[in-house]
Scaffold this motif. Sequence first.
Motif, PDB file in Angstrom:
ATOM      1  N   PRO A  40       0.861  -1.133   0.061  1.00  0.00           N
ATOM      2  CA  PRO A  40       0.001  -0.031   0.147  1.00  0.00           C
ATOM      3  C   PRO A  40       0.732   1.184  -0.012  1.00  0.00           C
ATOM      4  CG  PRO A  40       0.064  -1.048   2.034  1.00  0.00           C
ATOM      5  CD  PRO A  40       0.918  -1.933   1.343  1.00  0.00           C
ATOM      6  N   HIS A  42       0.632   5.580   0.217  1.00  0.00           N
ATOM      7  CA  HIS A  42      -0.220   6.565   0.553  1.00  0.00           C
ATOM      8  C   HIS A  42       0.754   7.903   0.474  1.00  0.00           C
ATOM      9  CE1 HIS A  42      -3.030   3.877   2.647  1.00  0.00           C
ATOM     10  NE2 HIS A  42      -1.982   3.120   2.969  1.00  0.00           N
ATOM     11  N   TYR A  46      -3.477  10.430  -1.654  1.00  0.00           N
ATOM     12  CA  TYR A  46      -3.668   9.756  -2.543  1.00  0.00           C
ATOM     13  C   TYR A  46      -3.444   8.092  -2.205  1.00  0.00           C
ATOM     14  CZ  TYR A  46      -2.548   7.030  -7.050  1.00  0.00           C
ATOM     15  OH  TYR A  46      -2.686   6.049  -7.935  1.00  0.00           O
ATOM     16  N   GLU A  47      -4.283   7.000  -2.371  1.00  0.00           N
ATOM     17  CA  GLU A  47      -3.881   5.935  -1.870  1.00  0.00           C
ATOM     18  C   GLU A  47      -4.047   4.817  -3.014  1.00  0.00           C
ATOM     19  OE1 GLU A  47      -6.209   4.814   1.335  1.00  0.00           O
ATOM     20  OE2 GLU A  47      -6.031   6.720   2.314  1.00  0.00           O
ATOM     21  N   GLU A  48      -3.034   3.890  -3.082  1.00  0.00           N
ATOM     22  CA  GLU A  48      -2.917   2.809  -3.930  1.00  0.00           C
ATOM     23  C   GLU A  48      -2.257   1.536  -3.428  1.00  0.00           C
ATOM     24  OE1 GLU A  48      -3.838   1.503  -7.497  1.00  0.00           O
ATOM     25  OE2 GLU A  48      -3.923   3.443  -7.627  1.00  0.00           O
ATOM     26  N   SER A  49      -2.502   0.588  -4.016  1.00  0.00           N
ATOM     27  CA  SER A  49      -1.751  -0.523  -3.546  1.00  0.00           C
ATOM     28  C   SER A  49      -1.170  -1.149  -5.178  1.00  0.00           C
ATOM     29  CB  SER A  49      -2.601  -1.680  -3.219  1.00  0.00           C
ATOM     30  OG  SER A  49      -3.089  -1.253  -2.031  1.00  0.00           O
TER      31      SER A  49
END
Length: 70
Positions: A40, A42, A46-49
């Motif tokens: 993950p 952050h 903005y959050e994404e994996s």
Amino acid sequence: MVAQSAVARSKLKGEPHPHPYSVAWVNKTSIHVTHMCLVPIHLKGYEESIWCNVHPMDVSHILLGRPWLY
């Protein structure tokens, strides 16, 4: 890429890489990449994996992109 030690410290789960490969360093040392991990990210809301290949390295915790190609 993500360091194997960072995966262990973060308690992330790795899984076998569907297409294992080897990376050769400048001194002709070769490292076999056999696992990958969903990491993950952050950054300021903005959050994404992302899937990262797991490497036994001490250079950096996470390397984005493919710097070993250049």
